[in-house]
Scaffold this motif. Sequence first.
Motif, mmCIF file in Angstrom:
data_model
loop_
_atom_site.group_PDB
_atom_site.id
_atom_site.type_symbol
_atom_site.label_atom_id
_atom_site.label_comp_id
_atom_site.label_asym_id
_atom_site.label_seq_id
_atom_site.Cartn_x
_atom_site.Cartn_y
_atom_site.Cartn_z
ATOM 1 N N THR A 75 44.975 38.690 40.312
ATOM 2 C CA THR A 75 44.153 38.079 41.660
ATOM 3 C C THR A 75 44.782 38.587 42.878
ATOM 4 O OG1 THR A 75 45.444 36.194 41.411
ATOM 5 C CG2 THR A 75 43.215 36.243 40.386
ATOM 6 N N ILE A 78 42.984 41.817 43.943
ATOM 7 C CA ILE A 78 41.375 41.490 44.170
ATOM 8 C C ILE A 78 41.196 40.984 45.775
ATOM 9 C CG2 ILE A 78 39.438 40.320 43.460
ATOM 10 C CD1 ILE A 78 40.360 40.494 40.822
ATOM 11 N N ALA A 79 42.256 39.656 46.049
ATOM 12 C CA ALA A 79 42.065 39.078 47.295
ATOM 13 C C ALA A 79 42.458 40.001 48.494
ATOM 14 C CB ALA A 79 42.816 38.016 47.249
ATOM 15 N N ARG A 82 39.632 42.475 48.926
ATOM 16 C CA ARG A 82 38.409 41.972 49.784
ATOM 17 C C ARG A 82 38.695 41.710 51.166
ATOM 18 N NH1 ARG A 82 33.553 40.850 48.780
ATOM 19 N NH2 ARG A 82 32.683 38.986 49.260
ATOM 20 N N ILE A 83 40.034 41.380 51.493
ATOM 21 C CA ILE A 83 40.568 40.902 52.817
ATOM 22 C C ILE A 83 40.367 42.391 53.545
ATOM 23 C CG2 ILE A 83 41.928 40.352 54.539
ATOM 24 C CD1 ILE A 83 43.190 38.447 52.463
ATOM 25 N N ARG A 85 39.107 45.295 52.842
ATOM 26 C CA ARG A 85 37.521 45.793 53.062
ATOM 27 C C ARG A 85 36.823 45.341 54.109
ATOM 28 N NH1 ARG A 85 32.489 45.625 51.551
ATOM 29 N NH2 ARG A 85 31.455 47.269 51.240
ATOM 30 N N ILE A 86 36.847 43.755 54.299
ATOM 31 C CA ILE A 86 35.952 43.424 55.226
ATOM 32 C C ILE A 86 36.718 43.606 56.284
ATOM 33 C CG2 ILE A 86 37.016 40.977 55.142
ATOM 34 C CD1 ILE A 86 33.147 42.034 55.409
#
Lengths: 135, 90
Positions: A75, A78-79, A82-83, A85-86
């Motif tokens: 994980t 993944i986290a 996510r952070i 990319r945004i």
Amino acid sequence: MIEVITALLLIVGSFFMVVAALGIIRMPDLLLRMSCSTKAGTISLGALLLALAIYFWEFGIAARAAATICFVLLTAPIASHRIGRIAYLVRVPLWRGTIKDELQDVYPPDACSPFGQVCVIPSMDGAETGLEERE
Amino acid sequence: MIQNVATYFVYPMLSLALILGFVRLVKGPTLPDRIVAFDIIASASAGVIVTAAIVMDRPVLLDVASVWAIISFLGVIALAYYIEKWRGQP
């Protein structure tokens, strides 16, 4: 013997945690900070859980520790992705020493608003956006 | 020996990591910085729980640590989703 190995793994884990926290403080950029926090999650927590599994040395506890290590290893990227990319899409300012930005021409300017959002960084009241100046 | 190592090295180092993460949480210029600080605070507190499980000789605390890791992952994902869907005044 088991105590020595456990103590060594505990020391390694806590040391890497402090190094990662120092990186969180000292790094000039969000993406560089994020690389530090991912190392904290994987290496440090992995070493601590391995110390626990070696210290108790039972099947059930070792299985649960291995499951937790696998969960963290799965994980954390993944986290982080996510952070990252945004944060790139809402144009968090990069460090000015950044040499290469491969994604510069990939995303259109309104890539962060496919549903009509505003392409800005959410910030709290009174907080300054942008990086502090560094040499 | 484990007691001494934990008391004089592991707990202070993890506390230092928590304090540094909290400094970044207060100071961080943008919301993604605060999410990263939250991530490392969750990792350090999970490390504190695992160390307490070793020192207090209670392996039940391992379940607490694993649930803690799951909850922190969900928190990071939820906050990133919040930034993605955020609309309003900057």
